[in-house]
Design a protein around this motif. Structure first.
Motif, PDB file in Angstrom:
ATOM      1  N   ILE A 169       0.819  -1.205   0.000  1.00 46.97           N
ATOM      2  CA  ILE A 169       0.000   0.000   0.000  1.00 46.97           C
ATOM      3  C   ILE A 169       0.861   1.267   0.000  1.00 46.97           C
ATOM      4  N   GLU A 170       2.075   1.179   0.562  1.00 47.23           N
ATOM      5  CA  GLU A 170       2.968   2.341   0.532  1.00 47.23           C
ATOM      6  C   GLU A 170       3.474   2.644  -0.879  1.00 47.23           C
ATOM      7  N   ASP A 171       3.423   1.633  -1.764  1.00 50.93           N
ATOM      8  CA  ASP A 171       3.932   1.809  -3.130  1.00 50.93           C
ATOM      9  C   ASP A 171       2.896   2.410  -4.077  1.00 50.93           C
ATOM     10  N   GLU A 172       1.663   2.506  -3.635  1.00 47.06           N
ATOM     11  CA  GLU A 172       0.594   2.959  -4.531  1.00 47.06           C
ATOM     12  C   GLU A 172       0.890   4.323  -5.180  1.00 47.06           C
ATOM     13  N   PRO A 173       1.302   5.343  -4.417  1.00 54.19           N
ATOM     14  CA  PRO A 173       1.566   6.644  -5.058  1.00 54.19           C
ATOM     15  C   PRO A 173       2.663   6.543  -6.138  1.00 54.19           C
ATOM     16  N   ARG A 174       3.737   5.816  -5.839  1.00 55.77           N
ATOM     17  CA  ARG A 174       4.839   5.678  -6.817  1.00 55.77           C
ATOM     18  C   ARG A 174       4.366   4.944  -8.070  1.00 55.77           C
ATOM     19  N   ILE A 175       3.647   3.845  -7.881  1.00 53.92           N
ATOM     20  CA  ILE A 175       3.192   3.053  -9.026  1.00 53.92           C
ATOM     21  C   ILE A 175       2.104   3.794  -9.800  1.00 53.92           C
ATOM     22  N   LYS A 176       1.294   4.539  -9.071  1.00 54.20           N
ATOM     23  CA  LYS A 176       0.262   5.324  -9.764  1.00 54.20           C
ATOM     24  C   LYS A 176       0.896   6.363 -10.679  1.00 54.20           C
ATOM     25  N   ASP A 177       1.982   6.979 -10.243  1.00 55.02           N
ATOM     26  CA  ASP A 177       2.701   7.950 -11.083  1.00 55.02           C
ATOM     27  C   ASP A 177       3.255   7.279 -12.339  1.00 55.02           C
ATOM     28  N   ILE A 178       3.772   6.045 -12.172  1.00 55.08           N
ATOM     29  CA  ILE A 178       4.318   5.311 -13.325  1.00 55.08           C
ATOM     30  C   ILE A 178       3.222   5.041 -14.347  1.00 55.08           C
ATOM     31  N   VAL A 179       2.048   4.582 -13.875  1.00 57.47           N
ATOM     32  CA  VAL A 179       0.944   4.263 -14.781  1.00 57.47           C
ATOM     33  C   VAL A 179       0.398   5.534 -15.445  1.00 57.47           C
ATOM     34  N   LEU A 180       0.286   6.604 -14.678  1.00 55.81           N
ATOM     35  CA  LEU A 180      -0.212   7.864 -15.254  1.00 55.81           C
ATOM     36  C   LEU A 180       0.713   8.355 -16.365  1.00 55.81           C
ATOM     37  N   GLN A 181       2.009   8.136 -16.196  1.00 60.09           N
ATOM     38  CA  GLN A 181       2.962   8.519 -17.232  1.00 60.09           C
ATOM     39  C   GLN A 181       2.775   7.644 -18.469  1.00 60.09           C
ATOM     40  N   MET A 182       2.498   6.341 -18.238  1.00 61.07           N
ATOM     41  CA  MET A 182       2.237   5.423 -19.360  1.00 61.07           C
ATOM     42  C   MET A 182       0.979   5.835 -20.115  1.00 61.07           C
ATOM     43  N   ILE A 183      -0.041   6.262 -19.351  1.00 59.52           N
ATOM     44  CA  ILE A 183      -1.289   6.727 -19.981  1.00 59.52           C
ATOM     45  C   ILE A 183      -1.019   7.979 -20.815  1.00 59.52           C
ATOM     46  N   LYS A 184      -0.232   8.868 -20.240  1.00 57.76           N
ATOM     47  CA  LYS A 184       0.110  10.112 -20.942  1.00 57.76           C
ATOM     48  C   LYS A 184       0.870   9.834 -22.225  1.00 57.76           C
ATOM     49  N   ASN A 185       1.740   8.815 -22.186  1.00 58.10           N
ATOM     50  CA  ASN A 185       2.548   8.454 -23.367  1.00 58.10           C
ATOM     51  C   ASN A 185       1.795   7.541 -24.331  1.00 58.10           C
ATOM     52  N   LYS A 186       0.514   7.280 -24.047  1.00 59.92           N
ATOM     53  CA  LYS A 186      -0.329   6.430 -24.899  1.00 59.92           C
ATOM     54  C   LYS A 186       0.155   4.979 -24.932  1.00 59.92           C
ATOM     55  N   GLU A 187       0.888   4.536 -23.878  1.00 58.63           N
ATOM     56  CA  GLU A 187       1.357   3.150 -23.823  1.00 58.63           C
ATOM     57  C   GLU A 187       0.236   2.229 -23.367  1.00 58.63           C
ATOM     58  N   VAL A 188      -0.671   2.764 -22.567  1.00 57.28           N
ATOM     59  CA  VAL A 188      -1.800   1.964 -22.054  1.00 57.28           C
ATOM     60  C   VAL A 188      -3.052   2.831 -22.088  1.00 57.28           C
ATOM     61  N   PRO A 189      -4.216   2.181 -22.148  1.00 55.12           N
ATOM     62  CA  PRO A 189      -5.466   2.965 -22.116  1.00 55.12           C
ATOM     63  C   PRO A 189      -5.756   3.451 -20.701  1.00 55.12           C
ATOM     64  N   GLU A 190      -6.601   4.450 -20.617  1.00 54.49           N
ATOM     65  CA  GLU A 190      -6.994   4.947 -19.300  1.00 54.49           C
ATOM     66  C   GLU A 190      -8.231   4.207 -18.821  1.00 54.49           C
ATOM     67  N   TYR A 191      -8.141   3.677 -17.587  1.00 52.53           N
ATOM     68  CA  TYR A 191      -9.299   3.035 -16.966  1.00 52.53           C
ATOM     69  C   TYR A 191      -9.732   3.894 -15.787  1.00 52.53           C
ATOM     70  N   LYS A 192     -11.007   4.282 -15.792  1.00 51.98           N
ATOM     71  CA  LYS A 192     -11.521   5.170 -14.753  1.00 51.98           C
ATOM     72  C   LYS A 192     -11.424   4.552 -13.358  1.00 51.98           C
TER      73      LYS A 192
END
Length: 292
Positions: free
Chosen positions: A153-176
């Motif tokens: 649970i402590e890793d959530e903010p770090r991993i969320k930033d990684i995924v948001l960057q992937m979404i921004k780079n169009k590497e993955v779709p955005e899931y609400k």
């Protein structure tokens, strides 16, 4: 009975065995072994809770088959060219695979896990695992927690930033469900993992106490053994005869005990004779015992 490729689809969501192991077709046997080892650690039947053992066993069987295919040149060529895996003679191989796994890989220590964690966190491998878990779980963080090694649970903010960057780079779709996760769902997850962490801490404490108790018992046993040896030495010095007994190869501590027993027997016999003599000095008259 389902084929290996059908089981790949069922348990890993794809029939591409290279995708399952997260490797390229051109990798070396060493890289194949590392990939198999890394993934099999997650699903090994000996390393999961009792309620997950059945599924873990099936997954482990599939991974073991894939490792067998990719480390055999003929079987690998057949799969690469035709997309076929020969499933003949696979029945009953689980015991053999488990035994082979234990022989190939040394037992995992806490130090091994800590060292791997240091290398894994922030690596490209972790990013690939995050990407795969995010897309396979369609943005469900609970699912990602189960699939990404060491994710807490402590890793959530770090991993969320990684995924948001992937979404921004169009590497993955955005899931609400990921970007706008309900607060109630997040709280339930945090409560669950906090509870599990406390339970794990108690188990570790029990193990440490048990090990400490075993060490104390061993220490006491060693002390008693040392004390007994010291007692034997003192008895030997006290009762041993330097001129006769100590030079006699047949003399041992059992002789000492035998002599003490014999001496005690003689003393007892003498006491009986004295008691008998006193009894003879008495007379029984009219139901009374009187002295001479």
């Amino acid at each position: 009975m389902p084929s290996t490729l059908e089981l790949c689809e069922k348990y890993f969501g794809t029939q591409d065995i290279y995708e399952i192991l997260s490797i390229e077709k051109t990798v070396s046997d060493k890289e194949i072994k590392k990939a198999y080892y890394r993934l099999s650690l997650k699903v090994h039947p000996d390393r999961v809770p009792e309620e997950e053992k059945q599924i873990a066993t099936e997954k482990f069987k599939v991974l073991s088959k894939l490792n067998e295919v990719l480390t055999d040149k003929n079987k690998k060529s057949l799969y690469d060219e035709k997309g076929i895996i020969d499933d003949d003679d696979d029945e009953g191989k689980l015991g053999t695979w488990l035994e082979l796994w234990r022989k190939i890989f040394k037992p995992i220590t806490k130090e091994d896990i800590d060292n791997f964690k240091k290398e894994y966190i922030g690596s490209d491998l972790e990013k690939r695992d995050i990407l795969k878990a995010y897309t396979s779980g369609k943005g469900c963080i609970d699912y990602m927690m189960q699939c990404v090694p060491f994710m807490d649970i402590e890793d959530e903010p770090r991993i969320k930033d990684i995924v948001l960057q992937m979404i921004k780079n169009k590497e993955v779709p955005e899931y609400k469900i990921f970007t706008n996760e309900p607060e109630s769902k997040k709280k339930r997850r945090h409560k669950k993992y906090t509870k599990e962490r406390k339970a794990a801490a108690k188990e570790i404490e029990k193990i440490n106490k048990k090990e400490s108790l075993e060490q104390q018992i061993m220490k006491k046993q060693q002390e008693r053994s040392s004390a007994f040896s010291s007692l034997i030495d003192r008895l030997s010095q006290k009762y041993g005869n330097e001129e006769n007994e100590s030079d006699d190869p047949e003399f041992d501590i059992s002789n000492l005990y035998s002599k003490k027993k014999a001496a005690k027997g003689k003393k007892s016999e003498k006491a009986k004779k004295e008691s008998s003599a006193k009894a003879n000095d008495r007379r029984v008259k009219r139901g009374r015992v009187t002295k001479k």
